[in-house]
Design an enzyme around this catalytic site. Structure first.
Site, PDB file in Angstrom:
ATOM      1  N   GLY A 125      60.842 161.066  21.727  1.00 30.24           N
ATOM      2  CA  GLY A 125      61.434 162.034  22.642  1.00 30.24           C
ATOM      3  C   GLY A 125      60.378 162.848  23.362  1.00 30.24           C
ATOM      4  O   GLY A 125      59.526 163.465  22.720  1.00 30.24           O
ATOM      5  N   HIS A 126      60.405 162.810  24.694  1.00 32.38           N
ATOM      6  CA  HIS A 126      59.517 163.664  25.483  1.00 32.38           C
ATOM      7  C   HIS A 126      60.322 164.847  26.001  1.00 32.38           C
ATOM      8  O   HIS A 126      61.325 164.678  26.688  1.00 32.38           O
ATOM      9  CB  HIS A 126      58.915 162.877  26.656  1.00 32.38           C
ATOM     10  CG  HIS A 126      57.837 161.941  26.230  1.00 32.38           C
ATOM     11  ND1 HIS A 126      57.225 161.054  27.087  1.00 32.38           N
ATOM     12  CD2 HIS A 126      57.249 161.740  25.033  1.00 32.38           C
ATOM     13  CE1 HIS A 126      56.312 160.359  26.442  1.00 32.38           C
ATOM     14  NE2 HIS A 126      56.313 160.758  25.189  1.00 32.38           N
ATOM     15  N   ASP A 159      54.225 164.325  19.260  1.00 30.87           N
ATOM     16  CA  ASP A 159      54.725 165.678  19.535  1.00 30.87           C
ATOM     17  C   ASP A 159      53.637 166.602  20.082  1.00 30.87           C
ATOM     18  O   ASP A 159      53.664 167.813  19.855  1.00 30.87           O
ATOM     19  CB  ASP A 159      55.345 166.298  18.275  1.00 30.87           C
ATOM     20  CG  ASP A 159      56.338 165.366  17.604  1.00 30.87           C
ATOM     21  OD1 ASP A 159      57.255 164.909  18.301  1.00 30.87           O
ATOM     22  OD2 ASP A 159      56.195 165.093  16.393  1.00 30.87           O
ATOM     23  N   LYS A 172      53.163 165.616  25.425  1.00 31.74           N
ATOM     24  CA  LYS A 172      52.857 164.643  26.473  1.00 31.74           C
ATOM     25  C   LYS A 172      53.821 164.759  27.643  1.00 31.74           C
ATOM     26  O   LYS A 172      53.419 164.667  28.808  1.00 31.74           O
ATOM     27  CB  LYS A 172      52.903 163.224  25.898  1.00 31.74           C
ATOM     28  CG  LYS A 172      51.881 162.961  24.798  1.00 31.74           C
ATOM     29  CD  LYS A 172      51.941 161.535  24.294  1.00 31.74           C
ATOM     30  CE  LYS A 172      53.223 161.208  23.552  1.00 31.74           C
ATOM     31  NZ  LYS A 172      53.370 161.964  22.293  1.00 31.74           N
ATOM     32  N   GLN A 205      55.037 158.167  21.060  1.00 30.39           N
ATOM     33  CA  GLN A 205      54.382 158.423  19.773  1.00 30.39           C
ATOM     34  C   GLN A 205      52.907 158.780  20.014  1.00 30.39           C
ATOM     35  O   GLN A 205      52.608 159.486  20.958  1.00 30.39           O
ATOM     36  CB  GLN A 205      54.545 157.235  18.824  1.00 30.39           C
ATOM     37  CG  GLN A 205      55.949 157.032  18.314  1.00 30.39           C
ATOM     38  CD  GLN A 205      56.730 156.055  19.149  1.00 30.39           C
ATOM     39  OE1 GLN A 205      56.192 155.188  19.816  1.00 30.39           O
ATOM     40  NE2 GLN A 205      58.033 156.183  19.120  1.00 30.39           N
TER      41      GLN A 205
END
Length: 430
Positions: free
Chosen positions: A43-44, A16, A19, A228
Site C-alpha cells: 500500500g502506497h 513503509d 515511497k 515493498q
C-alpha cells in the site's frame, strides 16, 4: 531518436518508507509511472486534496491527468481488489478520470480467489513456517507462476478460459476444504470472480514492454515504482521473512522489459528510523516505551492491514547494503519530524557478530545474531510546520544528514518533514 531514460524508485528498508508520498511529489516530472512488482499486499499512502488515500495495486500517478499508469508484467493482479480500488477511487474523486490512462500487462499473472485462503492455511498450520504475511495470496500466485501453473491476464480472452479457470479453482477449493479451511461457497466464489474478470476485460490490457520502450524512444520520461522494499527482496532480503517478488532496482528492468542500459536515476527512500511488519530478524529494534511512543507519533500501522509496525533506530549497515544493491544515485529521507523533540537520536553504526565488527549487513544466517553498536546524536527541536527551505532546518538534523551522506557516499537530495504533500525540502549537495 530522442531516447529518454527510465528512472527507478525503491524502498531501502523493510517497506513503509513513504515511497508513495515522494512519487506523488515528483509525478509532475514524468509521463508514465510503471509499477514493477508485488500485488495488493503493498500500500502506497498519498494525501490528495487533504484526503488520505492508500493505493494497493494502482500506480501512484493516477491523480495526474498527464500521467499514464502501467501495471507491469512482474506484478500479480487480484481482479476483485483492483476493481474495488478503481471503483472506490472513482467514488471518492468523481471528477478523476484515470481508467483511460491505466494500462495492464498481458503477461501479469492473476491472483485466484483461493490464493488468499492458502495464506490463511499456511499461517495457521503448525506444519509450515509462519512469517506474518498480509494474507492476500501473493505468494501463492507467484508460486503458481514459477510452477508454470499460473494464469496470465491475456488468458482471460481465451474461449476456454471460464472452463479452465473453474477447474483449477475447484481443485484448489477441494484441497483447502479437505484441510479444514472455511471459505465462502464455491458457486458464490466463482460468480464473483468471473464478474470481476469481466470488469478487467474493460480495461486497457496491452504489451506493456512495447509500450514502455516505444515511449522511451519518443523521449517520454518513465518512473518505475517499486513496492515493498530492499530488505524484503525474495533473493537478497531477510529470507524467509520476505515478500514473494524481487524488490530491488534491477528487478524493474526484468519486470517491465526495459534494458538496464536505459536506466537513469535510482531513487532510494528511507526513514530517519526504521520499521518492519511481520516476523524476522531486526537488529536495531526497540523494545521499550520509546517503541510505543514512536509508533504512535509516526502513525506506524500497516496501510493495508492496520497491524502495528515494529520500530527500531536507523540501521546503517543494512542501509549501506541496500544502497549498494540498488546502485542508488539519490537518497530521500522521510519522517525526520517524528524524531523531533528527542534529547538523543541514535543509530546502529555497525554490528558485532561473534566478537567481530561488521560495517555492512550480510543477509545470511549470521544476520539474526547481529548485535547493534550505537552512535548517539544530539536531538533536534524545532517547529517543522514553519520550515520551507534547507537553511531553516535545525543544525542537529543537518549534522545527522551530513553523517549519513558521508557514510553512504550518496547525495541526500530530499527530506520529508511531515505527512502533507508539500512537506518535502530539497537539499543542496551534501
Amino acid at each position: 531518436m530522442n531516447t529518454a531514460k527510465m528512472d527507478i524508485l525503491v524502498g531501502l528498508q523493510w517497506g513503509d518508507e513513504g515511497k508513495g508520498k515522494f512519487i506523488d511529489h515528483i509525478c509532475p516530472n514524468y509521463d508514465i509511472i510503471a509499477r514493477f512488482n508485488g500485488g495488493s499486499n503493498a500500500g502506497h499512502t498519498i494525501f490528495w486534496n487533504e484526503k488520505k488515500v492508500t493505493l494497493k495495486q494502482l500506480p501512484s500517478g493516477v491523480f495526474y491527468s498527464h500521467v499514464q499508469n502501467v501495471i507491469g508484467t512482474g506484478t500479480v493482479v487480484n481482479p476483485s481488489q483492483l476493481r474495488n480500488e478503481i471503483e472506490q477511487l472513482s467514488l471518492t474523486y468523481p471528477k478523476l478520470i484515470f481508467k483511460e490512462r491505466l494500462f495492464i500487462s498481458k503477461k501479469a499473472h492473476l491472483v485466484l480467489p483461493t490464493d488468499p485462503y492458502w495464506d490463511i492455511y499456511f499461517e495457521n498450520s503448525d506444519d509450515y513456517r509462519t512469517i506474518g504475511t498480509t494474507k492476500n495470496g501473493i505468494g501463492c500466485a507467484y508460486s503458481n507462476k514459477t510452477r508454470r501453473q499460473g494464469f496470465r491476464i491475456s488468458d482471460i480472452f481465451q474461449t476456454e478460459f471460464t472452463n479452465t479457470i473453474k477447474k483449477a479453482i475447484h481443485f484448489a477449493y477441494t484441497e483447502l476444504t479437505e484441510k479444514g479451511v472455511e471459505m465462502i461457497d464455491f458457486d458464490s466464489m466463482m460468480m464473483k470472480f468471473l464478474a470481476d474478470i469481466e470488469f478487467l476485460k474493460e480495461l486497457s490490457i496491452i504489451d506493456t514492454e512495447l509500450f514502455l520502450n516505444s515511449s522511451l524512444n519518443l523521449g517520454k520520461r518513465i518512473l518505475a515504482e517499486g513496492a515493498q522494499a530492499t530488505m524484503l527482496d525474495i533473493d537478497h532480503g531477510t529470507y524467509p521473512f520476505v515478500t514473494s517478488s524481487n524488490t530491488i532496482a534491477s528487478a524493474a528492468c526484468v519486470s517491465l522489459g526495459v534494458s538496464p542500459s536505459k536506466v537513469g536515476e535510482i531513487f532510494g527512500v528511507f526513514k530517519a528510523y526504521v520499521t518492519r511488519v511481520g516476523d524476522g530478524p531486526f537488529p536495531s529494534e526497540l523494545k521499550d516505551e520509546l517503541e510505543d511512543e514512536l509508533r504512535t507519533k509516526g502513525h506506524e500501522f500497516g496501510s493495508n492491514t492496520g497491524r502495528p509496525r515494529r520500530i527500531g533506530w536507523l540501521d546503517l549497515p543494512a542501509l549501506k547494503y541496500a544502497v549498494m544493491l540498488n546502485g542508488v544515485t539519490q537518497l530521500i529521507m522521510t519522517k525526520a519530524d517524528v524524531l523531533n523533540e528527542m534529547e538523543v537520536v541514535q543509530l546502529c553504526e555497525h554490528y558485532e557478530i561473534d566478537n567481530k565488527s561488521q560495517e555492512i549487513a550480510a543477509m545470511d544466517d549470521t544476520f539474526s545474531l547481529a548485535l547493534p553498536k550505537w552512535k548517539r546524536f544530539e536531538g533536534w527541536k524545532t517547529n517543522f510546520s514553519a520550515i520551507s527551505k534547507e537553511e531553516e532546518l535545525p543544525k542537529e538534523l543537518l549534522a545527522y544528514i551530513s553523517f549519513l551522506t558521508n557514510q553512504l557516499q550518496t547525495p541526500l537530495n530530499y527530506l520529508s518533514i511531515g505527512p502533507k504533500r508539500e512537506d518535502i525540502i530539497s537539499l543542496s549537495e551534501n
